[in-house]
Design a protein around this motif. Structure first.
Motif, PDB file in Angstrom:
ATOM      1  N   UNK A 135      32.297  -1.743  -3.557  1.00 20.59           N
ATOM      2  CA  UNK A 135      31.379  -2.313  -4.545  1.00 20.59           C
ATOM      3  C   UNK A 135      30.910  -3.699  -4.117  1.00 20.59           C
ATOM      4  N   UNK A 136      31.819  -4.465  -3.536  1.00 19.05           N
ATOM      5  CA  UNK A 136      31.503  -5.827  -3.114  1.00 19.05           C
ATOM      6  C   UNK A 136      30.404  -5.843  -2.043  1.00 19.05           C
ATOM      7  N   UNK A 137      30.452  -4.889  -1.126  1.00 24.89           N
ATOM      8  CA  UNK A 137      29.436  -4.829  -0.073  1.00 24.89           C
ATOM      9  C   UNK A 137      28.039  -4.673  -0.669  1.00 24.89           C
ATOM     10  N   UNK A 138      27.917  -3.801  -1.650  1.00 23.39           N
ATOM     11  CA  UNK A 138      26.616  -3.585  -2.273  1.00 23.39           C
ATOM     12  C   UNK A 138      26.230  -4.789  -3.131  1.00 23.39           C
ATOM     13  N   UNK A 139      27.193  -5.334  -3.857  1.00 26.29           N
ATOM     14  CA  UNK A 139      26.916  -6.504  -4.695  1.00 26.29           C
ATOM     15  C   UNK A 139      26.461  -7.681  -3.833  1.00 26.29           C
ATOM     16  N   UNK A 140      27.016  -7.829  -2.645  1.00 26.21           N
ATOM     17  CA  UNK A 140      26.605  -8.925  -1.755  1.00 26.21           C
ATOM     18  C   UNK A 140      25.135  -8.804  -1.390  1.00 26.21           C
ATOM     19  N   UNK A 164      25.473   4.965  -5.531  1.00 26.37           N
ATOM     20  CA  UNK A 164      26.395   3.842  -5.682  1.00 26.37           C
ATOM     21  C   UNK A 164      25.636   2.537  -5.824  1.00 26.37           C
ATOM     22  N   UNK A 165      24.569   2.364  -5.041  1.00 25.07           N
ATOM     23  CA  UNK A 165      23.761   1.151  -5.141  1.00 25.07           C
ATOM     24  C   UNK A 165      23.152   1.030  -6.536  1.00 25.07           C
ATOM     25  N   UNK A 166      22.643   2.135  -7.075  1.00 28.72           N
ATOM     26  CA  UNK A 166      22.088   2.120  -8.429  1.00 28.72           C
ATOM     27  C   UNK A 166      23.152   1.832  -9.468  1.00 28.72           C
ATOM     28  N   UNK A 167      24.334   2.404  -9.269  1.00 28.54           N
ATOM     29  CA  UNK A 167      25.465   2.182 -10.174  1.00 28.54           C
ATOM     30  C   UNK A 167      25.843   0.699 -10.199  1.00 28.54           C
ATOM     31  N   UNK A 168      25.980   0.095  -9.006  1.00 27.90           N
ATOM     32  CA  UNK A 168      26.335  -1.324  -8.918  1.00 27.90           C
ATOM     33  C   UNK A 168      25.225  -2.181  -9.533  1.00 27.90           C
ATOM     34  N   UNK A 169      23.992  -1.843  -9.254  1.00 27.97           N
ATOM     35  CA  UNK A 169      22.864  -2.591  -9.818  1.00 27.97           C
ATOM     36  C   UNK A 169      22.941  -2.602 -11.346  1.00 27.97           C
ATOM     37  N   UNK A 170      23.157  -1.432 -11.931  1.00 22.95           N
ATOM     38  CA  UNK A 170      23.210  -1.336 -13.390  1.00 22.95           C
ATOM     39  C   UNK A 170      24.370  -2.136 -13.973  1.00 22.95           C
ATOM     40  N   UNK A 171      25.565  -1.915 -13.448  1.00 18.67           N
ATOM     41  CA  UNK A 171      26.758  -2.520 -14.046  1.00 18.67           C
ATOM     42  C   UNK A 171      26.954  -3.980 -13.650  1.00 18.67           C
ATOM     43  N   UNK A 172      26.649  -4.324 -12.419  1.00 22.83           N
ATOM     44  CA  UNK A 172      26.883  -5.684 -11.930  1.00 22.83           C
ATOM     45  C   UNK A 172      25.693  -6.594 -12.226  1.00 22.83           C
ATOM     46  N   UNK A 173      24.509  -6.153 -11.853  1.00 25.23           N
ATOM     47  CA  UNK A 173      23.325  -7.010 -11.995  1.00 25.23           C
ATOM     48  C   UNK A 173      22.772  -7.011 -13.417  1.00 25.23           C
ATOM     49  N   UNK A 174      22.644  -5.851 -14.012  1.00 23.74           N
ATOM     50  CA  UNK A 174      22.012  -5.761 -15.330  1.00 23.74           C
ATOM     51  C   UNK A 174      23.005  -6.077 -16.448  1.00 23.74           C
ATOM     52  N   UNK A 175      24.164  -5.404 -16.423  1.00 26.93           N
ATOM     53  CA  UNK A 175      25.143  -5.608 -17.494  1.00 26.93           C
ATOM     54  C   UNK A 175      26.031  -6.822 -17.280  1.00 26.93           C
ATOM     55  N   UNK A 176      26.077  -7.328 -16.057  1.00 26.63           N
ATOM     56  CA  UNK A 176      26.836  -8.540 -15.773  1.00 26.63           C
ATOM     57  C   UNK A 176      28.341  -8.360 -15.702  1.00 26.63           C
ATOM     58  N   UNK A 177      28.802  -7.125 -15.481  1.00 30.02           N
ATOM     59  CA  UNK A 177      30.242  -6.893 -15.355  1.00 30.02           C
ATOM     60  C   UNK A 177      30.733  -7.422 -14.010  1.00 30.02           C
ATOM     61  N   UNK A 178      31.989  -7.825 -13.955  1.00 33.13           N
ATOM     62  CA  UNK A 178      32.576  -8.271 -12.692  1.00 33.13           C
ATOM     63  C   UNK A 178      32.920  -7.051 -11.840  1.00 33.13           C
ATOM     64  N   UNK A 179      33.026  -7.277 -10.540  1.00 34.25           N
ATOM     65  CA  UNK A 179      33.390  -6.170  -9.643  1.00 34.25           C
ATOM     66  C   UNK A 179      34.779  -5.649  -9.954  1.00 34.25           C
ATOM     67  N   UNK A 180      35.673  -6.545 -10.316  1.00 31.95           N
ATOM     68  CA  UNK A 180      37.032  -6.135 -10.669  1.00 31.95           C
ATOM     69  C   UNK A 180      37.008  -5.240 -11.909  1.00 31.95           C
ATOM     70  N   UNK A 181      36.204  -5.614 -12.881  1.00 35.36           N
ATOM     71  CA  UNK A 181      36.085  -4.829 -14.101  1.00 35.36           C
ATOM     72  C   UNK A 181      35.498  -3.440 -13.817  1.00 35.36           C
ATOM     73  N   UNK A 182      34.445  -3.394 -13.003  1.00 36.81           N
ATOM     74  CA  UNK A 182      33.826  -2.116 -12.645  1.00 36.81           C
ATOM     75  C   UNK A 182      34.821  -1.244 -11.889  1.00 36.81           C
ATOM     76  N   UNK A 183      35.505  -1.843 -10.933  1.00 34.55           N
ATOM     77  CA  UNK A 183      36.482  -1.116 -10.125  1.00 34.55           C
ATOM     78  C   UNK A 183      37.580  -0.523 -10.990  1.00 34.55           C
ATOM     79  N   UNK A 184      38.090  -1.322 -11.898  1.00 36.80           N
ATOM     80  CA  UNK A 184      39.178  -0.872 -12.768  1.00 36.80           C
ATOM     81  C   UNK A 184      38.690   0.214 -13.735  1.00 36.80           C
TER      82      UNK A 184
END
Length: 133
Positions: free
Chosen positions: A110-115, A81-101
């Motif tokens: 997702x927010x906990x890891x993004x924080x 999950x941490x790797x998933x969030x890193x890729x989509x949130x940090x690298x691709x710049x997607x919002x948490x809402x977008x990833x969640x949806x």
């Protein structure tokens, strides 16, 4: 919701244990969650497990092995999950809402890891370097 077989096995073994054994495991889990490492080593379960000259009773041994496997599964899933969030949130710049949806994932998890990534500056550094473009 699918539960790992190890968790189901742990629940079943726990339910079948005599009351004194259940109390011992409950104490160990409470100390593990709310205590510190020094407190854990003082629990009855830790004492029994650490006595190398004594074999564990079959129910204790099986429960301990299932606990190890289950915690391994949890750690593996957390890393994924941490790797998933890193890729989509940090690298691709997607919002948490977008990833969640998009992936039907709990946004709060997702927010906990993004924080964490925000606190370490990873998400900002990657976006400033242009990696998220």
């Amino acid at each position: 919701m699918d539960l790992p077989a190890e968790l189901v096995g742990m629940i079943w073994l726990y339910a079948k244990m005599p009351k004194d054994r259940r109390s011992m495991f409950l104490e160990f889990m409470n100390v593990n969650v709310y205590g510190n490492a020094e407190d854990i080593s003082k629990t009855e379960l830790s004492r029994i497990i650490n006595e190398t000259d004594r074999d564990l009773e079959p129910d204790l041994s099986e429960y301990v092995e299932l606990m190890k496997k289950f915690f391994g599964i949890l750690l593996s899933q957390a890393c994924e999950t941490a790797g998933f969030v890193y890729q989509h949130y940090c690298v691709e710049g997607k919002s948490l809402e977008e990833i969640s949806r998009e992936y039907q994932m709990d946004e709060e998890s997702l927010r906990l890891i993004a924080q964490y990534y925000e606190l370490t500056g990873e998400s900002i550094r990657l976006r400033e370097d242009g990696y998220s473009q």
